[in-house]
Design a protein around this motif. Structure first.
Motif, PDB file in Angstrom:
ATOM      1  N   TYR A  20       0.887  -1.159   0.000  1.00  0.00           N
ATOM      2  CA  TYR A  20       0.000   0.000   0.000  1.00  0.00           C
ATOM      3  C   TYR A  20       0.925   1.209   0.000  1.00  0.00           C
ATOM      4  O   TYR A  20       1.734   1.373   0.912  1.00  0.00           O
ATOM      5  CB  TYR A  20      -0.886  -0.006   1.240  1.00  0.00           C
ATOM      6  N   TRP A  37      -8.541  -3.671   6.122  1.00  0.00           N
ATOM      7  CA  TRP A  37      -7.607  -4.795   6.022  1.00  0.00           C
ATOM      8  C   TRP A  37      -7.588  -5.645   7.267  1.00  0.00           C
ATOM      9  O   TRP A  37      -7.569  -6.861   7.210  1.00  0.00           O
ATOM     10  CB  TRP A  37      -6.180  -4.289   5.869  1.00  0.00           C
ATOM     11  N   ARG A  60       1.147  -5.373   2.244  1.00  0.00           N
ATOM     12  CA  ARG A  60      -0.228  -5.798   2.489  1.00  0.00           C
ATOM     13  C   ARG A  60      -0.294  -6.832   3.600  1.00  0.00           C
ATOM     14  O   ARG A  60      -1.245  -6.898   4.351  1.00  0.00           O
ATOM     15  CB  ARG A  60      -0.802  -6.385   1.187  1.00  0.00           C
TER      16      ARG A  60
END
Length: 96
Positions: A20, A37, A60
């Motif tokens: 990200y 997330w 991530r």
């Protein structure tokens, strides 16, 4: 015919490598992504904390802690984790 849609690449580039990437994004925006997330809730001691902008990237599959620790190193803020809640504090306040 295909319709061209403008995509904010700055925002999506990161997903390619499971990263990200954020560039001058307010903390509030970054944390919204992390709330999704990691299935967490983020709370701010004072509302202005969510307006501090950051640039950087996070894997991530990294843990939210690695991001929070990096945030702490900027010297602006500190945090406490309680279950699925994260509390963000102003570091300056804590010293008093």
């Amino acid at each position: 015919s295909s319709t061209k849609r403008k995509v904010d690449l700055e925002e999506y580039v990161g997903w390619v490598d499971g990263m990200y990437i954020f560039n001058d994004r307010p903390l509030g925006d970054i944390m919204k992504t992390f709330e999704r997330w990691y299935d967490i809730q983020v709370y701010y001691e004072t509302p202005n904390l969510r307006d501090i902008t950051y640039s950087g990237s996070l894997k991530r599959h990294g843990t939210i802690n690695s991001f929070l620790d990096a945030l702490e190193l900027t010297g602006d803020l500190t945090y406490k984790i309680s279950g699925r809640s994260i509390l963000i504090y102003d570091k300056a306040d804590e010293q008093e």
